[in-house]
Scaffold this motif. Structure first.
Motif, PDB file in Angstrom:
ATOM      1  N   GLU A 128      34.379  31.620  23.739  1.00 27.56           N
ATOM      2  CA  GLU A 128      33.691  32.895  23.930  1.00 27.56           C
ATOM      3  C   GLU A 128      34.627  33.987  24.414  1.00 27.56           C
ATOM      4  OE1 GLU A 128      30.478  33.775  23.288  1.00 27.56           O
ATOM      5  OE2 GLU A 128      30.337  31.812  22.314  1.00 27.56           O
ATOM      6  N   SER A 129      35.631  33.593  25.206  1.00 32.14           N
ATOM      7  CA  SER A 129      36.534  34.582  25.794  1.00 32.14           C
ATOM      8  C   SER A 129      37.905  33.969  26.025  1.00 32.14           C
ATOM      9  CB  SER A 129      35.981  35.080  27.132  1.00 32.14           C
ATOM     10  OG  SER A 129      36.929  35.877  27.806  1.00 32.14           O
ATOM     11  N   TYR A 130      38.956  34.764  25.780  1.00 30.54           N
ATOM     12  CA  TYR A 130      40.330  34.344  26.070  1.00 30.54           C
ATOM     13  C   TYR A 130      40.803  34.870  27.433  1.00 30.54           C
ATOM     14  CZ  TYR A 130      41.221  32.646  21.302  1.00 30.54           C
ATOM     15  OH  TYR A 130      41.203  31.935  20.128  1.00 30.54           O
ATOM     16  N   TRP A 131      39.879  35.338  28.251  1.00 29.17           N
ATOM     17  CA  TRP A 131      40.264  35.969  29.505  1.00 29.17           C
ATOM     18  C   TRP A 131      41.185  35.095  30.347  1.00 29.17           C
ATOM     19  CZ3 TRP A 131      40.838  40.488  31.496  1.00 29.17           C
ATOM     20  CH2 TRP A 131      40.918  40.666  32.880  1.00 29.17           C
ATOM     21  N   ASN A 132      40.930  33.823  30.441  1.00 30.55           N
ATOM     22  CA  ASN A 132      41.750  32.937  31.273  1.00 30.55           C
ATOM     23  C   ASN A 132      43.166  32.782  30.749  1.00 30.55           C
ATOM     24  OD1 ASN A 132      39.749  32.468  33.161  1.00 30.55           O
ATOM     25  ND2 ASN A 132      38.951  30.667  32.086  1.00 30.55           N
ATOM     26  N   TYR A 133      43.405  33.216  29.517  1.00 24.53           N
ATOM     27  CA  TYR A 133      44.747  33.152  28.941  1.00 24.53           C
ATOM     28  C   TYR A 133      45.473  34.496  29.038  1.00 24.53           C
ATOM     29  CZ  TYR A 133      42.918  28.843  26.895  1.00 24.53           C
ATOM     30  OH  TYR A 133      42.365  27.590  26.708  1.00 24.53           O
ATOM     31  N   GLN A 134      44.798  35.504  29.560  1.00 30.17           N
ATOM     32  CA  GLN A 134      45.376  36.851  29.604  1.00 30.17           C
ATOM     33  C   GLN A 134      45.995  37.142  30.971  1.00 30.17           C
ATOM     34  OE1 GLN A 134      41.768  39.044  27.587  1.00 30.17           O
ATOM     35  NE2 GLN A 134      43.651  40.211  27.223  1.00 30.17           N
ATOM     36  N   TRP A 135      47.042  36.421  31.295  1.00 26.53           N
ATOM     37  CA  TRP A 135      47.693  36.608  32.593  1.00 26.53           C
ATOM     38  C   TRP A 135      48.185  38.048  32.770  1.00 26.53           C
ATOM     39  CZ3 TRP A 135      52.671  38.389  32.738  1.00 26.53           C
ATOM     40  CH2 TRP A 135      53.417  38.276  31.556  1.00 26.53           C
ATOM     41  N   ASP A 136      48.591  38.679  31.675  1.00 22.83           N
ATOM     42  CA  ASP A 136      49.151  40.026  31.747  1.00 22.83           C
ATOM     43  C   ASP A 136      48.096  41.072  32.115  1.00 22.83           C
ATOM     44  OD1 ASP A 136      47.988  39.355  29.268  1.00 22.83           O
ATOM     45  OD2 ASP A 136      49.113  40.894  28.197  1.00 22.83           O
ATOM     46  N   ILE A 137      46.944  41.009  31.459  1.00 20.82           N
ATOM     47  CA  ILE A 137      45.874  41.963  31.767  1.00 20.82           C
ATOM     48  C   ILE A 137      45.277  41.659  33.141  1.00 20.82           C
ATOM     49  CG2 ILE A 137      43.681  42.934  30.989  1.00 20.82           C
ATOM     50  CD1 ILE A 137      46.043  43.599  29.179  1.00 20.82           C
ATOM     51  N   LYS A 138      45.195  40.397  33.493  1.00 19.41           N
ATOM     52  CA  LYS A 138      44.744  40.036  34.837  1.00 19.41           C
ATOM     53  C   LYS A 138      45.642  40.677  35.892  1.00 19.41           C
ATOM     54  CE  LYS A 138      42.572  35.485  34.078  1.00 19.41           C
ATOM     55  NZ  LYS A 138      41.610  35.383  35.166  1.00 19.41           N
ATOM     56  N   ASN A 139      46.955  40.663  35.659  1.00 15.52           N
ATOM     57  CA  ASN A 139      47.897  41.253  36.620  1.00 15.52           C
ATOM     58  C   ASN A 139      47.603  42.730  36.866  1.00 15.52           C
ATOM     59  OD1 ASN A 139      49.293  38.834  36.791  1.00 15.52           O
ATOM     60  ND2 ASN A 139      51.299  39.746  36.369  1.00 15.52           N
ATOM     61  N   VAL A 140      47.467  43.486  35.781  1.00 19.63           N
ATOM     62  CA  VAL A 140      47.401  44.945  35.946  1.00 19.63           C
ATOM     63  C   VAL A 140      45.998  45.445  36.282  1.00 19.63           C
ATOM     64  CG1 VAL A 140      49.398  45.309  34.451  1.00 19.63           C
ATOM     65  CG2 VAL A 140      47.097  45.402  33.466  1.00 19.63           C
ATOM     66  N   THR A 141      44.970  44.581  36.146  1.00 21.58           N
ATOM     67  CA  THR A 141      43.600  44.985  36.485  1.00 21.58           C
ATOM     68  C   THR A 141      43.088  44.296  37.738  1.00 21.58           C
ATOM     69  OG1 THR A 141      42.571  43.235  35.153  1.00 21.58           O
ATOM     70  CG2 THR A 141      43.037  45.337  34.039  1.00 21.58           C
ATOM     71  N   GLU A 142      43.967  43.549  38.442  1.00 20.80           N
ATOM     72  CA  GLU A 142      43.534  42.753  39.599  1.00 20.80           C
ATOM     73  C   GLU A 142      42.381  41.838  39.201  1.00 20.80           C
ATOM     74  OE1 GLU A 142      45.059  42.700  43.004  1.00 20.80           O
ATOM     75  OE2 GLU A 142      46.456  43.320  41.428  1.00 20.80           O
ATOM     76  N   ASP A 143      42.679  41.001  38.204  1.00 22.04           N
ATOM     77  CA  ASP A 143      41.715  40.010  37.708  1.00 22.04           C
ATOM     78  C   ASP A 143      40.409  40.660  37.260  1.00 22.04           C
ATOM     79  OD1 ASP A 143      41.155  37.427  36.946  1.00 22.04           O
ATOM     80  OD2 ASP A 143      40.259  36.876  38.876  1.00 22.04           O
TER      81      ASP A 143
END
Length: 489
Positions: A128-143
């Motif tokens: 449903e979502s690749y969010w857990n694989y997006q370490w880069d976007i997690k970094n710049v958006t504070e998860d």
């Protein structure tokens, strides 16, 4: 990921790390055949004169693209003496040979991944979502905490690149249209290019990946999932572009009223003198003037311009090192550069320049990224091959999990680093720049009255201070962070 583009005289690089090789192509005239027409870039001293077409014709050329907003033209000529003939025209400030900007990268060959592409990411049908694989976007958006404050609704980012897949499910909801700047036939080597200005469909993949980092809203999330995006295609498939095409796109994006322009493009230009074969030298370089004028045109229209720093591992604070690099790379073409040189467009006034940080360190940036304390504004996650590769530079020890995941054209074969379709793992300052462009877009959504200088200041002042304390040569002000930019006063 890296695509190399060679600008009028010099290299302008789609700043993603695919392959370090160069492929610069120049048309050659065979014995006993008609002269082959070459492309030239001409910069007049101010506005285009009313008789500019006649002036060019009298020198032996034909105008193929006019940029009246910045006093420049792209010209085609088969006359060997064309540049010499122009020297008698008093209001021509600079002219130079326009060389093919070759997209140069590793093709989708599984062997290029040492037969070890990433296979443990689920295909899109199974997740449903690749969010857990997006370490880069997690970094710049504070998860993802920044999403609770502002997702970018109301602001628009222009993506000057290889185009965008208009039907990608993660992008089509935010895609506001676009335009193609590739002329019919490309550089005469692509019969599929019809010159249709509406054809901004991505034939390569790079632009779709960049767009996903900015504004994807689906299985992948961009920095601003509600940002609008507009595509400005300046590259054909597996072929080249010209600086005049890119400048034309910058002008159009500004006229369209975008808030931010992302250019995952980086290259080098001499600041003053160069010579080419027997045509003499100019005290200015048309390529440099066109870049400067186009960017200033955008800035004056309140557009924040963001660009990649490039992937040559060069210290951008050392202009003579850049000149030496250019002479090593392009001397065989008959070009000779003297004096200082800079990275373009990143080191030009009005541009926010982005180096590439990685997943595993807050002290070291990606191995390929250019750097320089006076040159880099901020860093952003562009990914790399992991700490083991960084320590050894052994290609057999590359780990593609450390690259950045984003959208990929639904109609192209999987990129070689993974077996995924519609998504791909890439790295490069090309992947870092769009994170900052996305941050700039969200800031504009939150503060529509901000000028480009204010947007840049907000990003720099709220960046995470990685590396040495304060502004440093690797990260600039630090790693950009949209949550901080929205919450810190």
């Amino acid at each position: 990921m890296r695509l190399k583009i060679f600008s009028s005289i010099i290299a302008a690089t789609l700043a993603c790390s695919m392959n370090m090789g160069a492929d610069l192509t120049v048309a050659k005239t065979a014995t006993n055949t008609a002269p082959v027409a070459k492309k030239y870039l001409i910069a007049f001293k101010s506005n285009l004169p009313p008789n500019y077409s006649t002036v060019i014709s009298n020198a032996g050329g034909r105008v193929v693209r006019a940029l009246p907003e910045i006093g420049s033209v792209e010209v085609e000529s088969s006359k060997d003496a064309f540049l010499i003939n122009l020297k008698s025209v008093s209001n021509v400030q600079a002219a130079n040979l326009e060389i093919k900007h070759q997209l140069d990268y590793k093709k989708n060959d599984p062997a290029a991944a040492d037969n070890q592409p990433v296979t443990d990411f689920p295909q899109p049908e199974a997740i449903e979502s690749y969010w857990n694989y997006q370490w880069d976007i997690k970094n710049v958006t504070e998860d993802g905490e920044s999403y609770k404050i502002n997702k970018g609704n109301g602001a628009v980012v222009g993506v000057i690149d290889t185009g965008i897949d208009p039907n990608h499910p993660d992008l089509k909801g935010n895609l506001l249209g676009g335009q193609n700047f590739v002329p019919k036939g490309g550089f005469g080597d692509d019969p599929t290019e019809t010159g249709d200005t509406k054809d901004f469909k991505d034939r390569d993949g790079h632009g779709t990946h960049v767009a996903g980092s900015i504004a994807a809203n689906g299985k992948i999330q961009g920095v601003g999932p509600d940002l609008g995006i507009r595509s400005y295609r300046v590259f054909p498939a597996n072929a080249g572009a010209a600086t005049s095409w890119i400048a034309d796109a910058i002008i159009q994006a500004a006229d369209d009223g975008v808030d931010v322009i992302n250019m995952s493009i980086g290259g080098f230009d001499a600041l003053s003198r160069y010579s080419y074969q027997n045509s003499g030298s100019y005290s200015d370089i048309a390529d440099m003037l066109v870049w400067k004028r186009a960017i200033q045109y955008a800035v004056k229209k309140n557009v924040t311009v963001v660009a990649a720093a490039g992937n040559e591992s060069l210290n951008l604070n050392n202009p003579t090192t850049i000149t030496d690099y250019m002479n090593r790379e392009y001397g065989y073409l008959g070009l000779q550069f003297k004096g200082a040189s800079i990275e373009v467009p990143g080191q030009l006034p009005g541009v926010m320049t982005v180096s590439s940080s990685n997943k595993w360190s807050t002290e070291k940036i990606a191995f390929y990224s250019n750097y320089g304390s006076r040159s880099i504004d901020v860093a952003a996650p562009g990914g790399d091959n992991g700490p083991v590769y960084d320590a050894t530079l052994d290609e057999s020890l590359r780990d593609f999990h450390y690259r950045t995941l984003s959208t990929w054209p639904t109609y192209l074969e999987p990129y070689f680093t993974a077996n995924l379709h519609s998504y791909a793992l890439l790295h490069g300052t090309s992947m870092a720049s769009p994170k900052v462009a996305g941050i700039a877009g969200v800031i504009k959504a939150a503060h529509p009255d901000y000028s480009p200088d204010q947007v840049t200041a907000a990003i720099r002042q709220t960046a995470k201070d990685y590396g040495k304390a304060g502004n440093d040569h690797l990260y600039g002000a630090g790693e950009a962070n949209i949550f901080n930019a929205l919450t810190q006063k």
